[in-house]
Design an enzyme around this catalytic site. Structure first.
Site, mmCIF file in Angstrom:
data_model
loop_
_atom_site.group_PDB
_atom_site.id
_atom_site.type_symbol
_atom_site.label_atom_id
_atom_site.label_comp_id
_atom_site.label_asym_id
_atom_site.label_seq_id
_atom_site.Cartn_x
_atom_site.Cartn_y
_atom_site.Cartn_z
ATOM 1 C CG ASP A 195 8.290 -12.399 24.603
ATOM 2 O OD1 ASP A 195 7.118 -12.146 24.252
ATOM 3 O OD2 ASP A 195 9.258 -11.673 24.325
ATOM 4 C CE LYS A 242 5.018 -8.548 17.448
ATOM 5 N NZ LYS A 242 5.844 -7.540 16.804
ATOM 6 C CE1 TYR A 269 14.066 -7.357 19.194
ATOM 7 C CE2 TYR A 269 11.743 -7.611 18.666
ATOM 8 C CZ TYR A 269 12.847 -6.794 18.867
ATOM 9 O OH TYR A 269 12.731 -5.437 18.746
HETATM 10 C C1 LIG Z 1 8.578 -12.131 21.115
HETATM 11 C C2 LIG Z 1 8.655 -10.633 21.116
HETATM 12 N N1 LIG Z 1 8.900 -9.999 22.271
HETATM 13 C C3 LIG Z 1 8.962 -8.656 22.340
HETATM 14 C C4 LIG Z 1 8.771 -7.889 21.212
HETATM 15 C C5 LIG Z 1 8.844 -6.388 21.299
HETATM 16 O O1 LIG Z 1 7.576 -5.866 21.077
HETATM 17 P P1 LIG Z 1 7.395 -4.347 20.615
HETATM 18 O O2 LIG Z 1 7.903 -4.269 19.211
HETATM 19 O O3 LIG Z 1 5.919 -4.116 20.725
HETATM 20 O O4 LIG Z 1 8.186 -3.522 21.567
HETATM 21 C C6 LIG Z 1 8.510 -8.510 19.995
HETATM 22 C C7 LIG Z 1 8.324 -7.710 18.770
HETATM 23 O O5 LIG Z 1 8.332 -8.197 17.668
HETATM 24 C C8 LIG Z 1 8.458 -9.917 19.947
HETATM 25 O O6 LIG Z 1 8.250 -10.569 18.793
#
Ligand SMILES: Cc1ncc(COP(=O)(O)O)c(C=O)c1O
Length: 457
Positions: free
Chosen positions: A268, A295, A166
């Site tokens: 990520d 986060k 994700y």
């Molecule tokens: C690994 C990862 N990347 C990107 C995102 C996207 O972040 P945001 O919800 O702050 O846009 C998330 C959100 O949970 C995530 O867990």
């Protein structure tokens, strides 16, 4: 830890009604009323798909430490902390103080500010891959910019990503996050599938999907696409897709291969930064070219960041021609920077160690609980995070995760809500520093009770 005597829980309803959804409906009338009102102002009554669940979402009014209270005043232990963000729990005194102090001094200016320099410096000191960093407001933006940087640096168009990972909700990110397995092609050669209606066809052409934790299959695809590939992006520990850690072999293969082919490797770490001061890259000892973060680095406020190799990040330097413009009214806003700095300052190596020790213990306890009920569940754990999957098979990638029983997961989620525990609907959990042994025991006991009840329904 804040003690709240005689918490009001929905327990009294349990003997009358065994259907978890019926108990939820009976015990959350104010959430239901709020949702009915919300339906008149927002599609589906929600502004965040990830907080929605059937029959209607829980409305949380306030939180302190690891406890939250819903609109009806019911207290629960918060086992997800805004999807892993609230590592210090809610309303941590140091974070509240930092926010109050900064709010009184102003929350945003059309100028750089001293606090962003502090937080940027701290991140560069801690996270091995960061020579330089830039702030933005969400993880979605962070991965979007990291991918753009990779395309600009390499002059190549395509991005490879893992099936089931994700990376937020922009066009390049919304491919094969949760495809229907029947439409997703063979496991070793996944087809790019749109996650959303409205995903442009070009995204499906420009995004290459790789099988997680399958180094040989991933290598075959990367070599085939190599000359058109700008980056491989992945969560070294898949977070919301089921807490699935990459094997060291998989990460090593990706590191060697991307280096050989001139492809950038992006970790990520928006979730996995919570496993060690330097994130999963520090634990694995593998340094990517770029890293995205979010986060925990905002201390509960909307802050994210991306950073990495100096020669790549240099493309953002406005003194250069051409350079990548990264506007953003709230980039590096002092309020978020202050909350993030206060949080990251609290997170010493000992704190990570303690959280991870508790995380390992929770996984052991949960494994014992499910075994004692003879219920086949995979307890996936990494650092202070865990996820539960109702399946016999070890969950090591998207396909093994997708095979788990979603109905049982939903019943356990609702059952836990009715027993004073708040987790992510997909049964992901993340510990926070205010949790003590009693809080954790309350959670484990609730799982034990709900599994027992639901087995005998
Ligand atoms: C690994 C990862 N990347 C990107 C995102 C996207 O972040 P945001 O919800 O702050 O846009 C998330 C959100 O949970 C995530 O867990």
């Amino acid at each position: 830890m804040v003690i709240h005597p005689a918490p009001r829980t929905p327990g009294s309803y349990r003997s009358q009604v065994t259907d978890p959804e019926a108990v939820y409906r009976q015990t959350t009338p104010k959430s239901r009323a709020l949702h009915e009102r919300a339906l008149r102002a927002m599609p589906g009554g929600t502004t965040r798909t990830t907080t929605y669940f059937e029959p209607y979402p829980l409305y949380i009014d306030r939180g302190v430490g690891c406890r939250v209270w819903d609109a009806d005043g019911t207290e629960r232990v918060d086992m997800i902390g805004n999807y892993t963000s609230m590592i210090l729990g809610h309303a941590h005194p140091k974070v509240v103080e930092a926010i109050e102090r900064q709010a009184a001094r102003g929350t945003g200016f059309a100028a750089a500010n001293p606090v962003e320099v502090e937080l940027a410096t701290l991140l560069c000191e801690r996270v091995p891959s960061l020579d330089a960093v830039r702030f933005c407001n969400s993880g979605t933006e962070a991965t979007m910019f990291a991918m753009r940087l990779a395309r600009a640096f390499t002059g190549r168009p395509k991005i490879a990503r893992m099936e089931g990972g994700y990376h937020g909700t922009h066009d390049y990110a919304e491919v094969s996050t949760h495809p229907a397995v029947a439409e997703a092609g063979p496991p070793e050669e996944p087809t790019a599938r749109p996650d959303s209606i409205g995903t442009p066809d070009w995204a499906l052409e420009q995004v290459v999907v790789l099988p997680f934790n399958n180094p040989d299959a991933a290598e075959r695809i990367i070599r085939r696409e190599g000359s058109r590939l700008a980056a491989v992006i992945l969560e070294p520990i898949i977070g919301s897709g089921g807490v699935i850690a990459a094997t060291p072999e998989f990460l090593e293969r990706l590191r060697d291969l991307t280096r050989e082919l001139g492809v950038l490797l992006i970790f990520d770490e928006i979730i996995s930064l919570r496993v060690a001061p330097g994130g999963a890259q520090q634990l694995y000892g593998i340094t990517p070219d770029l890293t995205t973060m979010g986060k925990i680095i905002g201390g509960g406020l909307p802050v994210a960041a991306f950073g990495g190799r100096a020669d790549v990040m240099e493309l953002l330097d406005p003194r250069r021609e051409p350079s990548i413009a990264q506007g953003g009214t709230y980039n590096g806003n002092p309020l978020g920077m202050a909350a993030g700095l206060a949080t990251m300052t609290e997170l010493t190596p000992d704190v990570y160690e303690d959280l991870n020790r508790k995380g390992a213990r929770v996984c052991e306890q949960l494994t014992e609980v499910f075994a004692s009920h003879d219920v086949p569940v995979q307890v996936n754990g990494a650092g202070s995070m865990f996820a539960l999957h109702f399946t016999d098979e070890p969950v090591v990638d998207y396909r093994t995760m997708a095979a788990a029983d979603k109905k049982k997961a939903r019943n356990l989620f609702l059952g836990l809500l009715n027993h004073g525990v708040f987790m992510a609907p997909r049964l992901m959990g993340a510990l926070s520093t205010p949790m003590d042994e009693d809080d954790i025991q309350q959670f484990v006991d609730a799982v034990d009770e709900v599994v027992g009840e639901q087995q005998h329904r």
